[in-house]
Write a protein that holds these residues in place. Structure first.
Motif, PDB file in Angstrom:
ATOM      1  N   ASP A 192       0.823  -1.208   0.000  1.00  0.00           N
ATOM      2  CA  ASP A 192       0.000   0.000   0.000  1.00  0.00           C
ATOM      3  C   ASP A 192       0.859   1.261   0.000  1.00  0.00           C
ATOM      4  OD1 ASP A 192      -2.348  -1.445  -0.030  1.00  0.00           O
ATOM      5  OD2 ASP A 192      -2.622  -1.402   2.138  1.00  0.00           O
ATOM      6  N   THR A 193       1.958   1.245   0.759  1.00  0.00           N
ATOM      7  CA  THR A 193       2.851   2.411   0.795  1.00  0.00           C
ATOM      8  C   THR A 193       3.503   2.632  -0.562  1.00  0.00           C
ATOM      9  OG1 THR A 193       3.282   2.081   3.165  1.00  0.00           O
ATOM     10  CG2 THR A 193       4.851   3.438   1.937  1.00  0.00           C
ATOM     11  N   TRP A 194       4.002   1.564  -1.165  1.00  0.00           N
ATOM     12  CA  TRP A 194       4.623   1.666  -2.497  1.00  0.00           C
ATOM     13  C   TRP A 194       3.656   2.259  -3.513  1.00  0.00           C
ATOM     14  CZ3 TRP A 194       9.083   1.010  -5.299  1.00  0.00           C
ATOM     15  CH2 TRP A 194       8.946   0.822  -6.677  1.00  0.00           C
ATOM     16  N   SER A 195       2.454   1.722  -3.551  1.00  0.00           N
ATOM     17  CA  SER A 195       1.477   2.197  -4.533  1.00  0.00           C
ATOM     18  C   SER A 195       1.111   3.653  -4.295  1.00  0.00           C
ATOM     19  CB  SER A 195       0.219   1.318  -4.481  1.00  0.00           C
ATOM     20  OG  SER A 195       0.516  -0.005  -4.859  1.00  0.00           O
ATOM     21  N   ALA A 196       0.998   4.044  -3.026  1.00  0.00           N
ATOM     22  CA  ALA A 196       0.677   5.438  -2.712  1.00  0.00           C
ATOM     23  C   ALA A 196       1.770   6.384  -3.186  1.00  0.00           C
ATOM     24  CB  ALA A 196       0.462   5.594  -1.205  1.00  0.00           C
ATOM     25  N   LEU A 197       3.026   5.997  -2.980  1.00  0.00           N
ATOM     26  CA  LEU A 197       4.136   6.897  -3.292  1.00  0.00           C
ATOM     27  C   LEU A 197       4.497   6.909  -4.771  1.00  0.00           C
ATOM     28  CD1 LEU A 197       6.500   6.224  -0.255  1.00  0.00           C
ATOM     29  CD2 LEU A 197       5.001   8.187  -0.615  1.00  0.00           C
ATOM     30  N   THR A 198       4.379   5.784  -5.432  1.00  0.00           N
ATOM     31  CA  THR A 198       4.833   5.710  -6.824  1.00  0.00           C
ATOM     32  C   THR A 198       3.688   5.735  -7.828  1.00  0.00           C
ATOM     33  OG1 THR A 198       4.774   3.282  -6.934  1.00  0.00           O
ATOM     34  CG2 THR A 198       6.799   4.311  -6.063  1.00  0.00           C
ATOM     35  N   GLY A 199       2.480   5.418  -7.378  1.00  0.00           N
ATOM     36  CA  GLY A 199       1.364   5.303  -8.300  1.00  0.00           C
ATOM     37  C   GLY A 199       1.412   4.037  -9.129  1.00  0.00           C
ATOM     38  N   ARG A 200       2.244   3.071  -8.729  1.00  0.00           N
ATOM     39  CA  ARG A 200       2.420   1.830  -9.492  1.00  0.00           C
ATOM     40  C   ARG A 200       1.965   0.632  -8.660  1.00  0.00           C
ATOM     41  NH1 ARG A 200       8.730   3.203 -11.086  1.00  0.00           N
ATOM     42  NH2 ARG A 200       8.320   5.269 -11.997  1.00  0.00           N
ATOM     43  N   GLU A 201       1.578  -0.420  -9.345  1.00  0.00           N
ATOM     44  CA  GLU A 201       1.174  -1.642  -8.650  1.00  0.00           C
ATOM     45  C   GLU A 201       2.389  -2.311  -8.017  1.00  0.00           C
ATOM     46  OE1 GLU A 201      -1.655  -5.447  -9.591  1.00  0.00           O
ATOM     47  OE2 GLU A 201      -0.095  -4.983 -11.072  1.00  0.00           O
ATOM     48  N   ALA A 202       2.221  -2.771  -6.797  1.00  0.00           N
ATOM     49  CA  ALA A 202       3.304  -3.468  -6.105  1.00  0.00           C
ATOM     50  C   ALA A 202       3.339  -4.941  -6.509  1.00  0.00           C
ATOM     51  CB  ALA A 202       3.117  -3.353  -4.596  1.00  0.00           C
ATOM     52  N   ARG A 203       4.556  -5.449  -6.679  1.00  0.00           N
ATOM     53  CA  ARG A 203       4.808  -6.883  -6.825  1.00  0.00           C
ATOM     54  C   ARG A 203       5.805  -7.243  -5.733  1.00  0.00           C
ATOM     55  NH1 ARG A 203       4.808  -4.679 -11.770  1.00  0.00           N
ATOM     56  NH2 ARG A 203       7.087  -4.546 -11.784  1.00  0.00           N
ATOM     57  N   VAL A 258      12.158 -20.962 -10.221  1.00  0.00           N
ATOM     58  CA  VAL A 258      10.746 -20.962  -9.818  1.00  0.00           C
ATOM     59  C   VAL A 258       9.946 -21.741 -10.857  1.00  0.00           C
ATOM     60  CG1 VAL A 258       8.743 -19.535  -9.211  1.00  0.00           C
ATOM     61  CG2 VAL A 258      11.059 -18.722  -8.691  1.00  0.00           C
ATOM     62  N   HIS A 259       9.480 -22.912 -10.470  1.00  0.00           N
ATOM     63  CA  HIS A 259       8.842 -23.829 -11.425  1.00  0.00           C
ATOM     64  C   HIS A 259       7.319 -23.776 -11.292  1.00  0.00           C
ATOM     65  CE1 HIS A 259      12.880 -25.244 -12.170  1.00  0.00           C
ATOM     66  NE2 HIS A 259      13.027 -25.525 -10.882  1.00  0.00           N
ATOM     67  N   ARG A 260       6.778 -22.602 -11.318  1.00  0.00           N
ATOM     68  CA  ARG A 260       5.325 -22.399 -11.259  1.00  0.00           C
ATOM     69  C   ARG A 260       5.032 -20.981 -11.739  1.00  0.00           C
ATOM     70  NH1 ARG A 260       4.441 -19.131  -6.828  1.00  0.00           N
ATOM     71  NH2 ARG A 260       6.011 -19.233  -5.166  1.00  0.00           N
ATOM     72  N   GLU A 261       3.771 -20.685 -11.953  1.00  0.00           N
ATOM     73  CA  GLU A 261       3.380 -19.342 -12.353  1.00  0.00           C
ATOM     74  C   GLU A 261       3.519 -18.383 -11.176  1.00  0.00           C
ATOM     75  OE1 GLU A 261       2.426 -18.136 -15.355  1.00  0.00           O
ATOM     76  OE2 GLU A 261       3.004 -20.096 -16.157  1.00  0.00           O
ATOM     77  N   SER A 262       4.049 -17.217 -11.435  1.00  0.00           N
ATOM     78  CA  SER A 262       4.178 -16.194 -10.399  1.00  0.00           C
ATOM     79  C   SER A 262       4.165 -14.813 -11.038  1.00  0.00           C
ATOM     80  CB  SER A 262       5.469 -16.371  -9.597  1.00  0.00           C
ATOM     81  OG  SER A 262       5.656 -15.285  -8.688  1.00  0.00           O
ATOM     82  N   ASP A 263       3.343 -13.923 -10.481  1.00  0.00           N
ATOM     83  CA  ASP A 263       3.322 -12.531 -10.943  1.00  0.00           C
ATOM     84  C   ASP A 263       4.486 -11.728 -10.384  1.00  0.00           C
ATOM     85  OD1 ASP A 263       0.912 -12.734 -12.404  1.00  0.00           O
ATOM     86  OD2 ASP A 263      -0.265 -12.527 -10.557  1.00  0.00           O
ATOM     87  N   VAL A 264       5.211 -12.328  -9.433  1.00  0.00           N
ATOM     88  CA  VAL A 264       6.236 -11.588  -8.689  1.00  0.00           C
ATOM     89  C   VAL A 264       7.646 -12.049  -9.032  1.00  0.00           C
ATOM     90  CG1 VAL A 264       7.118 -11.039  -6.383  1.00  0.00           C
ATOM     91  CG2 VAL A 264       4.634 -11.152  -6.791  1.00  0.00           C
ATOM     92  N   ALA A 265       7.873 -13.345  -9.121  1.00  0.00           N
ATOM     93  CA  ALA A 265       9.222 -13.879  -9.317  1.00  0.00           C
ATOM     94  C   ALA A 265       9.917 -13.242 -10.514  1.00  0.00           C
ATOM     95  CB  ALA A 265       9.152 -15.399  -9.508  1.00  0.00           C
ATOM     96  N   GLY A 266      11.116 -12.732 -10.278  1.00  0.00           N
ATOM     97  CA  GLY A 266      11.892 -12.086 -11.327  1.00  0.00           C
ATOM     98  C   GLY A 266      11.441 -10.689 -11.675  1.00  0.00           C
ATOM     99  N   ARG A 267      10.314 -10.215 -11.076  1.00  0.00           N
ATOM    100  CA  ARG A 267       9.754  -8.911 -11.426  1.00  0.00           C
ATOM    101  C   ARG A 267       9.392  -8.091 -10.185  1.00  0.00           C
ATOM    102  NH1 ARG A 267       4.885  -9.131 -13.597  1.00  0.00           N
ATOM    103  NH2 ARG A 267       5.187  -7.233 -14.819  1.00  0.00           N
TER     104      ARG A 267
END
Length: 335
Positions: A192-203, A258-267
């Protein structure tokens, strides 16, 4: 335009009300004067009005446009006490409220709880622990949050991550050895802090010495449990782990480990340290060897924005922290 310049413009566009409770400190009163003169915040200073004016005169700064709340004003004290003691979250009896309403930090927090100001700011003279305790008692924790924590943002020259040179991090200042519930709270608050300060979605990546089951043991299980709790509480957020740092930040490493789907891993654009030992060392490594600037750390986890600064903070750091607090408060208004 860098992140701080962008936040200054946002602060000016929707000016927030900030209560300061250390007006007799030379550095703090200079910061108050600068914030007011530049239109970054509407400033209120709580304390001994005569001593605050004397301090401003000695520092050669103007208090034009700054509201002073004089704790010697018994009528005003009683008016605040009467309003505060009927709030549902007031935990003190009448005598306790009236004793605390004459203390600068607690008076500022009471004003914030009542909606008279948006942010409480201090810490240059007052220990962080006192600020946290006061915030917990008077403002309270946000819904779904178990602990106060901190979050900061690195600006790392030459780093090309998923959000350029910026990387969020937490907690490096407050929670020493978080439980799974507390680590989940840290991750949620940091998103929530990241999104508030940057306007970007957090991963948000929960860090460990293990990546996706490559290791085992109590420390690894704690991170996995924190991930599951965070996802259950806030399924709208992208929080994943457990990941080693390189698997969290580098797509080619994530693809291998990471041998599965992830919206975060590597990003990942926000990383959560497993404990304060790692967090403290990690921040210093990035600053020393990556030559990074760090915004924060900022306290998070309260229902409203309560901000603490370091004892050695210069005027520029205080002004920057207030600007970030104002931007965060704007986002709370929108919720």
């Amino acid at each position: 335009m860098n992140l701080m310049d962008a936040m200054r413009e946002r602060a000016k566009a929707d000016v927030q009300r900030v209560a300061f409770f250390e007006g007799e400190n030379p550095t703090m009163i200079k910061a108050v004067a600068e914030l007011t003169a530049e239109g970054l915040a509407t400033c209120t200073v709580v304390g001994d009005a005569e001593a605050i004016r004397k301090n401003a005169d000695e520092q050669g700064v103007s208090l034009a446009g700054v509201e002073l709340v004089d704790l010697a004003d018994e009528e005003a004290n009683e008016a605040i006490a009467q309003r505060f003691e009927v709030l549902p979250n007031c935990r003190w009896k009448a005598k306790g409220v009236r004793r605390r309403v004459t203390r600068p930090m607690e008076r500022a927090l009471m004003m914030q709880a009542l909606g008279d100001v948006d942010i409480t700011f201090g810490g240059i003279d007052c220990p962080t622990g006192d600020v946290i305790l006061g915030g917990q008692e008077i403002i309270g924790l946000a819904d779904g949050i178990d602990t106060v924590s901190s979050m900061g943002i690195f600006d790392i020259p030459g780093y090309q991550g998923s959000d350029g040179q910026l990387l969020g991090f937490g907690d490096s200042a407050v929670c020493q050895n978080p439980t799974p519930e507390q680590e989940a709270s840290i991750a949620i608050s940091a998103c929530d802090t990241w999104s508030a300060l940057t306007g970007r979605e957090a991963r948000c990546a929960l860090l460990s010495f293990s990546t996706d089951g490559s290791g085992a043991g109590e420390m690894v299980q704690k991170v996995r449990d924190a991930r599951d709790i965070a996802r259950e509480r806030r399924p709208d957020l992208k929080i994943d782990g457990e990941f080693q740092l390189d698997a969290a930040l580098r797509p080619e490493v994530a693809a291998h480990k990471v041998h599965r789907e992830s919206d975060v891993a590597g990003r990942a654009n926000v990383i959560i340290w497993p404990d304060l030992n790692v967090g403290n060392v990690g921040v210093k490594l990035v600053q020393m060897f990556g030559h990074a600037d760090a915004y924060g750390p900022m306290l998070q986890g309260f229902k409203k924005i309560v901000c603490d600064c370091s004892r050695s903070a210069p005027v520029s750091e205080i002004v920057g922290n207030v600007v970030m607090s104002c931007v965060r408060a704007q986002c709370l208004e929108e919720e």
